[in-house]
Structures are given as C-alpha cells and as structure tokens.
Design an enzyme around this catalytic site. Structure first.
Site, PDB file in Angstrom:
ATOM      1  N   CYS A 190      59.275 -47.678  40.450  1.00 41.21           N
ATOM      2  CA  CYS A 190      58.259 -48.282  40.273  1.00 41.21           C
ATOM      3  C   CYS A 190      57.549 -48.992  41.582  1.00 41.21           C
ATOM      4  O   CYS A 190      58.110 -49.397  42.219  1.00 41.21           O
ATOM      5  CB  CYS A 190      58.028 -49.478  39.194  1.00 41.21           C
ATOM      6  N   GLN A 373      56.283 -33.090  29.062  1.00 40.80           N
ATOM      7  CA  GLN A 373      55.680 -34.254  29.619  1.00 40.80           C
ATOM      8  C   GLN A 373      56.389 -35.431  29.104  1.00 40.80           C
ATOM      9  O   GLN A 373      56.621 -35.503  27.912  1.00 40.80           O
ATOM     10  CB  GLN A 373      54.031 -34.355  29.164  1.00 40.80           C
ATOM     11  N   CYS A 502      50.292 -32.448  38.336  1.00 40.15           N
ATOM     12  CA  CYS A 502      51.029 -33.652  38.654  1.00 40.15           C
ATOM     13  C   CYS A 502      51.002 -33.893  40.235  1.00 40.15           C
ATOM     14  O   CYS A 502      51.306 -34.836  40.656  1.00 40.15           O
ATOM     15  CB  CYS A 502      52.533 -33.512  38.104  1.00 40.15           C
ATOM     16  N   GLU A 540      48.284 -37.940  37.524  1.00 38.07           N
ATOM     17  CA  GLU A 540      48.005 -36.596  36.955  1.00 38.07           C
ATOM     18  C   GLU A 540      46.547 -36.461  37.236  1.00 38.07           C
ATOM     19  O   GLU A 540      45.779 -37.218  36.736  1.00 38.07           O
ATOM     20  CB  GLU A 540      48.315 -36.450  35.266  1.00 38.07           C
TER      21      GLU A 540
HETATM   22  C1  LIG Z   1      54.054 -29.089  34.952  1.00 33.28           C
HETATM   23  S1  LIG Z   1      54.760 -28.051  33.687  1.00 33.28           S
HETATM   24  C2  LIG Z   1      53.697 -27.624  32.437  1.00 33.28           C
HETATM   25  C3  LIG Z   1      54.159 -27.080  31.201  1.00 33.28           C
HETATM   26  C4  LIG Z   1      53.185 -27.041  30.058  1.00 33.28           C
HETATM   27  N1  LIG Z   1      51.649 -26.799  30.547  1.00 33.28           N
HETATM   28  C5  LIG Z   1      53.008 -28.614  29.531  1.00 33.28           C
HETATM   29  O1  LIG Z   1      52.153 -29.425  29.824  1.00 33.28           O
HETATM   30  O2  LIG Z   1      54.034 -28.964  28.695  1.00 33.28           O
HETATM   31  C6  LIG Z   1      54.730 -26.412  34.782  1.00 33.28           C
HETATM   32  C7  LIG Z   1      55.381 -25.223  33.980  1.00 33.28           C
HETATM   33  O3  LIG Z   1      55.323 -24.214  34.832  1.00 33.28           O
HETATM   34  C8  LIG Z   1      56.396 -23.456  34.781  1.00 33.28           C
HETATM   35  N2  LIG Z   1      56.644 -22.571  36.031  1.00 33.28           N
HETATM   36  C9  LIG Z   1      56.824 -22.520  37.057  1.00 33.28           C
HETATM   37  N3  LIG Z   1      56.733 -21.588  38.102  1.00 33.28           N
HETATM   38  C10 LIG Z   1      56.086 -20.852  37.241  1.00 33.28           C
HETATM   39  C11 LIG Z   1      55.578 -19.551  37.781  1.00 33.28           C
HETATM   40  N4  LIG Z   1      55.565 -18.999  38.759  1.00 33.28           N
HETATM   41  N5  LIG Z   1      54.795 -18.744  36.795  1.00 33.28           N
HETATM   42  C12 LIG Z   1      54.907 -19.189  35.283  1.00 33.28           C
HETATM   43  N6  LIG Z   1      55.406 -20.555  35.122  1.00 33.28           N
HETATM   44  C13 LIG Z   1      55.991 -21.378  36.044  1.00 33.28           C
HETATM   45  C14 LIG Z   1      57.600 -24.322  34.691  1.00 33.28           C
HETATM   46  O4  LIG Z   1      58.887 -23.971  34.069  1.00 33.28           O
HETATM   47  C15 LIG Z   1      56.999 -25.299  33.970  1.00 33.28           C
HETATM   48  O5  LIG Z   1      57.199 -25.316  32.448  1.00 33.28           O
END
Ligand SMILES: C[S@@+](CC[C@H](N)C(=O)[O-])C[C@H]1O[C@@H](n2cnc3c(N)ncnc32)[C@H](O)[C@@H]1O
Length: 548
Positions: A190, A373, A502, A540
């Site tokens: 923090c 999240q 994020c 975010e």
């Molecule tokens: C910030 S998280 C968001 C997940 C979802 N929208 C949520 O809020 O729970 C980003 C996601 O992107 C996926 N990811 C990373 N690189 C990727 C790619 N090149 N193509 C598709 N998905 C990808 C990760 O596995 C992860 O689940």
C-alpha cells in the site's frame, strides 16, 4: 520554499542492510512501483524531527558514479516515472544535460520539499540549487511536505531514496489516524493509507489524465478529461485474494550454520525497496475470512518449516461456500435454492479448488489458481457502468465480443442485453469455466460462445456479427493489446469499443493507435478510473470509444 541538503556518510553495514543495488531498470520487492524502504523508522515517529537531522551534515565519501545506460522498457513503471519527471523538470532544464549522471552519491541524506505524487505512487522532489535539475523519488511522502530522505540508487534523471523523516507534514493531505495497517511504510503493498479516500480518488483521476497526455500521442482536443474516479464500495477488507510468500535461506541450509537456533521465518509480502519478505500477521485490505485464516496457515508453515527445501507462495482466496457437486447439477433449481441467501464466505488455499463469487445476480466459479478480479465489492458497479455505456445509444447494439474474457465476467453480466455474445481468451482453463459459468447462469448455449486462443482469432468466428450493431469489450493484461488484435479490431469496425485496463498507460497507447489508424472514425467519448485497489497507487481505467 527553499530546500536544504544534508549529506551524510553512507549507512554503515548493519544486519539486514540493503542487499546489492539492483540493475538499472529492474525493480525490487513485490511491488514494482519504484523502490524504497523505511529502515527502522516508524512512519508515525518519522513525523517528528529526529536528533540525527540536527547533527552537522557530513559529506558522503562515496563518489558519484555514472549510471549504466540501460534502455527503459516502454510503458514500464520506470518509463511512466520518467515521463512524469520530464514534465516536472520542464521549466528547470534549460539545456540538455546528462540524464544518467546523478549529482548526489548513494547514501546521501537530503532534505527536500515534495513537488508532486508520481503516477507510480512515489513522491517526486526536485534537488535544490546548486544541484543541476534532477529529481528524487521517495515513497510515503506527499506534495508540499518537507522530508528527509536517504539516496540508495540512481536511474535516469532520478535518484531513489528511503524516507527518513517527515519534517513538516501536509496539513491538507496527511492524516496518520487513517492508517489501519501496522506494516504501512514498510510493506510494498500500500502507498496511500495516510490519505483520505477522497484524495486517493482525486490522485487516481490525475493518473488517468497524465497517462493520456504522455502515452496516447493524441491531440489534447481529442482526449476528454477523465471523469471522477468511481470509488470502491469497500476501501479496506476488499481483497479477495492474497499470496503471502516465504524464503528458505539457502546458505544456512547448505552449511547447517546456526542449525540449533530456531528459524527466522518470515511469511508475508515484499518489503518496500528490499529483496526481502516482511513478516505479516494481518493485511487490513484483505477480506475478513482471509485474515482469520492467515494466522493458522502461518503457524502450520512455521511448524513444518524444516521440511521446506525452498521458499513458496501461499494462496488464500475468498469464496462463497458452494454446494457439493454430487448434491446438485450446475444450473439446476436445486443449486439455486442452495445458494440463495446463503452467503457464507470461506478461505480456499488449494490452487485447484473451485472459487464461487456473486456479481449482482450472477454466479461465477473458477479454479482458485486462475485469474479473476480481486475486489468483488466493485464488480457490480464496474459491470453496470460498462452496460450503461454500451446501451447509451439510439440504436441498441445486438452483438457483443468480449476479448480477453477470462471466465466470462463481462460476457455473462452483459448477456441479457445482447442476442449473441462471443468471448475469446488465451487460457483454455478459463474458457472451460466461462462455458461452465454461462451454464450456471442459465444462458442458452447458442447465445454465448467462447473460444480459446489469441484475442485476434475471434474475428474469424464473428464474421456473421453485424459490425454496426456490435460492441467489443477489451480487457487485456498489463502489456495491453497486440498489434495483430488492434488491426483486426480496426478492420472489423465495431459500433463501440469499451476498453477496460489495469494499466492505463498501455491503454492510452492502444486507444491512440485506434484513433490515429482509423483517422478519427472513432471518438474517445469518455475516460474514467475505477478504484479496484484502494490504499494503493493502482487504478483500473475504462475508456469508451464510439464510432462516428
Ligand atoms: C485482465 S484479465 C481480464 C479477464 C476478464 N475480462 C475478467 O475481468 O475477469 C486478462 C485476460 O487476458 C488473457 N490473455 C492474455 N493474453 C491474451 C491474448 N493474447 N489473447 C487472449 N487472451 C489473453 C489472460 O489469460 C487473462 O485472463
């Protein structure tokens, strides 16, 4: 206010002294937002002038060494800080100077007046005359405060320093009675507990604005000022996942040195500015069940410490109690009656066990080791905001693409408003759970489809989606979108793009690319920070782009 400088000898060797200085561009500790450590000085006591501040300053014997030039990785926290520094030193830097030659030696103790809070959470101060324009990054200090700090490493146009004391605290911003954590000022987790929550939200709005100024490469008139940051309903006790860790000292294990003495077991989070673990017994930003479970889990590790050959990371994840799989079928009415009104929370530590969360009227399940999240309290406002933004048009969209969909958070919560939804995600396991969650929430199979693969692959599966009635939600990892994805998105030409991120800095870059490459066929309608991480410097950001 004129700042003065006290130079001191470098700190003599002491137990737990700072380990080797990291290489340029490398961050240390669990937190990569710069580096600092509050030595043995408690931040509350640091508010009074310590005796050492009044001693005659000594000139450090260490020579200022030129720092190795190491490329700063674009959009990294070092790069974000560098952009803040350039803006801050704009007026001071009349001629181009050597950006790698620090005017102050390591170990120097300096008195400074803080100029601003940087986007990375550290304070930034300008070295006073006669030094040439150079900045000092110090954690846990606030704009306007007069502080003492000890330099421990250099980077481009900045020296990083530990906060030694706050000589004159900010009446406006600092309120130490707000601090709820005994480790605040030492733990890397923090940065802002000493500030009111309203002020934290204001700073986060500035971070969003600065990110677009520094990284979007867009004309200012194309970028709206960020709307006020949306608060998290809980600003303590919100974190549904924590990962405390511990090390096993390799030398001692090898030599058996001190074998008869008890282990110095430290289980917790990274210490600010050190490659060390801070022993943490409670974390007030984590949920109640996680804090209740932490004590017994720590005791268990300590009891079995002899059996560990190397360090490990523990997982504590908050979950609603779920019905036993043999009791009910997913999506059945029995499942609903079992869960309705039954909101008991438990702490799950097995990476493969299922976590259950509720977001508004929707239920989500996913393996404890996968992405979800970490602040459940803000997910309903976040998904409601995205829903309202996509529906705020005369012609309602009918199709939704959820890129980087994880286990289906946006696809599922937005599904009632669309006739077809397609999600894409690189993790096969998350896709499996996105499908499971669609079933759990009784969404017809032909309405929501989920594809495992790179985000750009989705455009092959949505050729029958009418672009003019399609909205794309984009929620990538910190590094942002790949160009391949952005190119496909641009050629598809959806009616609107909702970009959730994020990392507002890579978001600003990607939004800049979309606007520039389409020659402003899209309007950046709004920008807004959401506080998923109260008490920390993270924000975010949600950007809404609408096709003109
Ligand atoms: C910030 S998280 C968001 C997940 C979802 N929208 C949520 O809020 O729970 C980003 C996601 O992107 C996926 N990811 C990373 N690189 C990727 C790619 N090149 N193509 C598709 N998905 C990808 C990760 O596995 C992860 O689940």
């Amino acid at each position: 206010m004129q700042a003065s400088i006290h130079e001191r000898s470098p700190t003599p060797d002491r137990p737990g002294k700072r380990p080797r200085l990291e290489k340029e561009g490398e961050s240390i500790g669990a937190d990569s937002l710069g580096a600092s450590h509050l030595d043995s000085i408690d931040i509350e006591n640091a508010l009074t002038v310590t005796a050492s501040a009044q001693q005659k300053p000594k000139q450090s014997k260490k020579k200022t060494r030129k720092i190795k030039h190491v490329a700063i990785e674009p959009y990294s926290s070092d790069d974000v800080l560098y952009h803040d520094i350039i803006a801050l030193l704009k007026k001071e830097r009349k001629e181009p100077e050597d950006e790698w030659d620090s005017p102050v030696p390591i170990g120097t103790e300096i008195e400074l007046t803080v100029s601003e809070l940087s986007s990375t959470g550290d304070s930034l101060s300008i070295l006073p005359a006669p030094y040439r324009p150079w900045t000092v990054a110090v954690p846990f200090a606030l704009p306007g405060e007069r502080i003492r700090a000890r330099v421990f490493r250099h980077a481009r146009l900045v020296s990083y320093a530990d906060l030694v004391g706050v000589e004159s605290p900010s009446d406006e911003l600092r309120d130490m009675s707000l601090v709820k954590c005994q480790y605040f000022g030492k733990c890397a987790g923090c940065q802002y507990q000493m500030m009111s929550y309203e002020d934290q939200l204001k700073f986060k709005k500035k971070v969003v604005d600065k990110a677009y100024e520094n990284f979007s490469e867009l004309l200012p008139e194309l970028v709206p000022s960020a709307l006020p940051t949306i608060a998290s309903p809980k600003n303590y006790g919100y974190r549904t996942k924590i990962t405390p860790h511990f090390d096993v000292p390799p030398k001692r294990r090898k030599t058996g040195e001190n074998a008869d003495k008890p282990w110095d077991v430290r289980i917790g989070f990274g210490e600010k500015g050190r490659r060390a673990v801070l022993d943490i017994e409670e974390c007030p930003i984590a949920t109640e069940v996680l804090n209740e479970a932490l004590g017994p889990i720590r005791e268990d590790v300590k009891r079995r410490f002899d059996t560990y050959k190397k360090g490990a990371t523990l997982l504590l994840r908050d979950s609603l109690v779920r019905p036993k799989p043999d009791e009910v079928e997913a999506g059945s009415e029995a499942m609903e009656s079992l869960t309705e009104g039954f909101e008991k929370h438990v702490c799950i530590t097995d990476y493969h066990a299922l976590i259950r969360e509720r977001v508004g009227d929707f239920l989500f399940e996913y393996p404890a080791g996968s992405f979800f999240q970490n602040n459940n309290s803000v997910l309903e406002p976040l998904t409601a905001y995205v829903r309202e933004a996509v529906l705020a048009t005369e012609t309602l969209p009918t199709h939704l693409v959820d890129a980087y969909c994880g286990s289906g958070l946006f696809s599922i919560t937005l599904s009632p408003h669309f006739s077809r939804v397609a999600g894409v995600e690189i993790s096969k396991e998350s896709i499996e759970y996105a499908k499971h969650n669609a079933k759990l929430n009784k969404i017809p199979e032909d309405k929501c489809t989920f594809h495992a693969g790179k985000a750009e692959a989705i455009f092959d599966s949505v050729k029958d989606f009418p672009a003019a009635q399609t909205v794309i939600v984009v929620d990538p990892p910190r590094k942002g979108c790949d160009l391949a994805f952005l190119n496909q998105l641009i050629s598809f030409g959806p009616a609107a793009v909702v970009y959730v991120s994020c990392n507002v800095h890579t978001q600003a870059r990607d939004v800049g690319i979309i606007l520039k490459e389409t020659e402003n066929k899209y309007k950046l309608e709004s920008l807004r920070g959401f506080d998923l991480f109260p008490q920390t410097a993270h924000v975010e950001s949600v950007a809404i782009l609408r096709k003109l």
